[in-house]
Design an enzyme around this catalytic site. Structure first.
Site, PDB file in Angstrom:
ATOM      1  N   GLY A 242      -6.122   5.237   0.335  1.00  0.00           N
ATOM      2  CA  GLY A 242      -5.112   4.199   0.535  1.00  0.00           C
ATOM      3  C   GLY A 242      -3.851   4.740   1.185  1.00  0.00           C
ATOM      4  O   GLY A 242      -3.711   5.947   1.430  1.00  0.00           O
TER       5      GLY A 242
ATOM      6  N   SER B 285      -2.400  10.833   7.259  1.00  0.00           N
ATOM      7  CA  SER B 285      -3.815  10.771   6.892  1.00  0.00           C
ATOM      8  C   SER B 285      -4.228  12.002   6.089  1.00  0.00           C
ATOM      9  O   SER B 285      -3.844  13.126   6.408  1.00  0.00           O
ATOM     10  CB  SER B 285      -4.669  10.696   8.174  1.00  0.00           C
ATOM     11  OG  SER B 285      -6.033  10.527   7.836  1.00  0.00           O
TER      12      SER B 285
ATOM     13  N   HIS C  38      -2.497  -0.576   1.444  1.00  0.00           N
ATOM     14  CA  HIS C  38      -3.965  -0.578   1.443  1.00  0.00           C
ATOM     15  C   HIS C  38      -4.391   0.364   0.325  1.00  0.00           C
ATOM     16  O   HIS C  38      -3.926   1.502   0.271  1.00  0.00           O
ATOM     17  CB  HIS C  38      -4.515  -0.099   2.776  1.00  0.00           C
ATOM     18  CG  HIS C  38      -6.004   0.147   2.745  1.00  0.00           C
ATOM     19  ND1 HIS C  38      -6.911  -0.780   2.273  1.00  0.00           N
ATOM     20  CD2 HIS C  38      -6.740   1.234   3.120  1.00  0.00           C
ATOM     21  CE1 HIS C  38      -8.130  -0.288   2.370  1.00  0.00           C
ATOM     22  NE2 HIS C  38      -8.062   0.945   2.868  1.00  0.00           N
TER      23      HIS C  38
ATOM     24  N   HIS D 277      -7.838   1.449  -2.572  1.00  0.00           N
ATOM     25  CA  HIS D 277      -9.241   1.271  -2.969  1.00  0.00           C
ATOM     26  C   HIS D 277      -9.261   1.044  -4.470  1.00  0.00           C
ATOM     27  O   HIS D 277     -10.065   1.632  -5.182  1.00  0.00           O
ATOM     28  CB  HIS D 277     -10.064   2.494  -2.567  1.00  0.00           C
ATOM     29  CG  HIS D 277     -10.331   2.570  -1.094  1.00  0.00           C
ATOM     30  ND1 HIS D 277     -11.562   2.794  -0.563  1.00  0.00           N
ATOM     31  CD2 HIS D 277      -9.504   2.414  -0.044  1.00  0.00           C
ATOM     32  CE1 HIS D 277     -11.491   2.777   0.757  1.00  0.00           C
ATOM     33  NE2 HIS D 277     -10.243   2.553   1.087  1.00  0.00           N
TER      34      HIS D 277
ATOM     35  N   ASP E 215       0.044 -17.992 -11.661  1.00  0.00           N
ATOM     36  CA  ASP E 215       1.467 -17.580 -11.645  1.00  0.00           C
ATOM     37  C   ASP E 215       1.812 -16.858 -10.341  1.00  0.00           C
ATOM     38  O   ASP E 215       2.975 -16.799  -9.948  1.00  0.00           O
ATOM     39  CB  ASP E 215       1.761 -16.625 -12.813  1.00  0.00           C
ATOM     40  CG  ASP E 215       1.945 -17.363 -14.129  1.00  0.00           C
ATOM     41  OD1 ASP E 215       1.950 -16.704 -15.177  1.00  0.00           O
ATOM     42  OD2 ASP E 215       2.060 -18.608 -14.084  1.00  0.00           O
TER      43      ASP E 215
ATOM     44  N   HIS F 280     -15.081  -3.275   2.374  1.00  0.00           N
ATOM     45  CA  HIS F 280     -14.098  -2.171   2.431  1.00  0.00           C
ATOM     46  C   HIS F 280     -13.256  -2.179   1.161  1.00  0.00           C
ATOM     47  O   HIS F 280     -13.691  -1.682   0.125  1.00  0.00           O
ATOM     48  CB  HIS F 280     -13.287  -2.317   3.711  1.00  0.00           C
ATOM     49  CG  HIS F 280     -12.332  -1.194   3.967  1.00  0.00           C
ATOM     50  ND1 HIS F 280     -11.583  -1.095   5.106  1.00  0.00           N
ATOM     51  CD2 HIS F 280     -11.996  -0.121   3.226  1.00  0.00           C
ATOM     52  CE1 HIS F 280     -10.827  -0.016   5.053  1.00  0.00           C
ATOM     53  NE2 HIS F 280     -11.055   0.590   3.913  1.00  0.00           N
TER      54      HIS F 280
ATOM     55  N   TYR G  34       0.089 -25.201  -1.170  1.00  0.00           N
ATOM     56  CA  TYR G  34      -0.371 -24.245  -2.192  1.00  0.00           C
ATOM     57  C   TYR G  34      -1.255 -23.238  -1.495  1.00  0.00           C
ATOM     58  O   TYR G  34      -2.459 -23.389  -1.425  1.00  0.00           O
ATOM     59  CB  TYR G  34      -1.096 -25.002  -3.315  1.00  0.00           C
ATOM     60  CG  TYR G  34      -0.071 -25.687  -4.172  1.00  0.00           C
ATOM     61  CD1 TYR G  34       0.477 -26.895  -3.789  1.00  0.00           C
ATOM     62  CD2 TYR G  34       0.445 -25.041  -5.278  1.00  0.00           C
ATOM     63  CE1 TYR G  34       1.485 -27.480  -4.525  1.00  0.00           C
ATOM     64  CE2 TYR G  34       1.451 -25.615  -6.037  1.00  0.00           C
ATOM     65  CZ  TYR G  34       1.982 -26.834  -5.646  1.00  0.00           C
ATOM     66  OH  TYR G  34       2.985 -27.401  -6.367  1.00  0.00           O
TER      67      TYR G  34
HETATM   68  O1  LIG Z   1      -9.999   2.967   3.786  1.00  0.00           O
HETATM   69  C1  LIG Z   1     -10.052   4.147   4.000  1.00  0.00           C
HETATM   70  C2  LIG Z   1     -11.370   4.796   4.163  1.00  0.00           C
HETATM   71  O2  LIG Z   1     -12.386   3.864   3.843  1.00  0.00           O
HETATM   72  C3  LIG Z   1      -8.754   4.888   4.075  1.00  0.00           C
HETATM   73  O3  LIG Z   1      -7.738   3.976   3.709  1.00  0.00           O
HETATM   74  C4  LIG Z   1      -8.594   6.000   3.097  1.00  0.00           C
HETATM   75  O4  LIG Z   1      -9.606   6.923   3.207  1.00  0.00           O
HETATM   76  C5  LIG Z   1      -7.236   6.665   3.375  1.00  0.00           C
HETATM   77  O5  LIG Z   1      -7.263   7.180   4.697  1.00  0.00           O
HETATM   78  P1  LIG Z   1      -5.932   7.907   5.260  1.00  0.00           P
HETATM   79  O6  LIG Z   1      -5.768   9.147   4.436  1.00  0.00           O
HETATM   80  O7  LIG Z   1      -4.768   6.943   5.074  1.00  0.00           O
HETATM   81  O8  LIG Z   1      -6.255   8.178   6.711  1.00  0.00           O
END
Ligand SMILES: O=C(CO)[C@@H](O)[C@@H](O)COP(=O)(O)O
Length: 232
Positions: free
Chosen positions: A30, A47, A97, A99, A122, A171, A229
């Site tokens: 993420g 990354s 983002h 997981h 809520d 994903h 809504y």
């Molecule tokens: O979704 C994924 C891989 O499925 C990426 O968000 C996760 O591996 C994090 O990647 P990064 O380290 O942000 O490049």
């Protein structure tokens, strides 16, 4: 000399540090970004850097053309998805983002999260949407940009500031907000709603959605009367 983007990088770094603190990701799963709309740039997690090693100076600054403005590390592999969303979702100042376990489970099942109860109402007045499964052609074209387009497609008739979250089919979740702090809050709420819905469906596979009258009552109590809504 201190970077002119130090405050932005620090704010993005602090939001990223909330992710493991809230149990929303482990290791490098993420990323969070923070936008400076006036400067036309956002700071994003590099990354592959584990959260526990992340420093403010590691944050990468990217402009809204996708060019790296400052930073020595490679920006998150999801940078182009963040870019598509900043370019198209007005009023969004932070994107998350993760997981996170339960929300990722619903995303992997390609299912929206049903609105089973008032806890959900809520925060949202509709199911948490899930994107369509990406075509093989789109994957080959540009997976990250296409992920952003898939999310925008989900919000063609939704207001992204009233439903500030989405599941990317196969994903994992994305969430956003007017600020990076609000985006992290929405990501944490999403994970809790996903967990509750999973438990509800485990207790009763045919569990019924919350009736609209109760959805409206709870959503209005929190957000005031609205003409919509979740819909634009
Ligand atoms: O979704 C994924 C891989 O499925 C990426 O968000 C996760 O591996 C994090 O990647 P990064 O380290 O942000 O490049």
């Amino acid at each position: 000399m201190e970077s002119k983007y130090h405050a932005l990088k620090e704010r993005a770094w602090a939001a990223n540090m909330e992710i493991p603190r809230r149990g929303l990701a482990i290791y490098t799963f993420g990323n969070v970004s923070a936008l400076d709309a006036r400067a036309g740039v956002f700071a994003i997690k590099p990354s592959g850097v584990p959260y526990e090693q992340l420093q403010v100076e590691h944050m990468v600054v990217v402009d809204l053309e996708g060019r790296i403005v400052e930073g020595t590390l490679r920006p998150s592999s999801d940078t182009r998805t963040h870019l598509v969303l900043y370019r198209n979702l007005k009023g969004v100042g932070g994107i998350v983002h993760t997981h996170s376990t339960y929300a990722t489970g619903w995303a992997q099942a390609h299912l929206p999260i049903p609105i089973y109860g008032t806890t959900h109402a809520d925060h949202l007045a509709e199911d948490v949407p899930c994107t369509e499964v990406m075509s093989a052609e789109a994957v080959e074209r540009d997976y990250e940009m296409e992920t952003g387009q898939q999310i925008l497609e989900c919000f063609r008739h939704r207001d992204p500031l009233h439903t500030p979250m989405v599941l990317v089919a196969g994903h994992a979740p994305f969430a956003w907000g007017e600020t990076p702090e609000k985006a992290v809050y929405n990501a944490a709420v999403l994970e809790e709603l996903a967990k509750m819905a999973f438990i509800t469906r485990g207790i009763h596979p045919e569990a019924a959605r919350l009736p609209d009258r109760l959805v409206r009552k709870h959503f209005e109590r929190k957000h005031g009367p609205r003409a919509y809504y979740g819909q634009k």
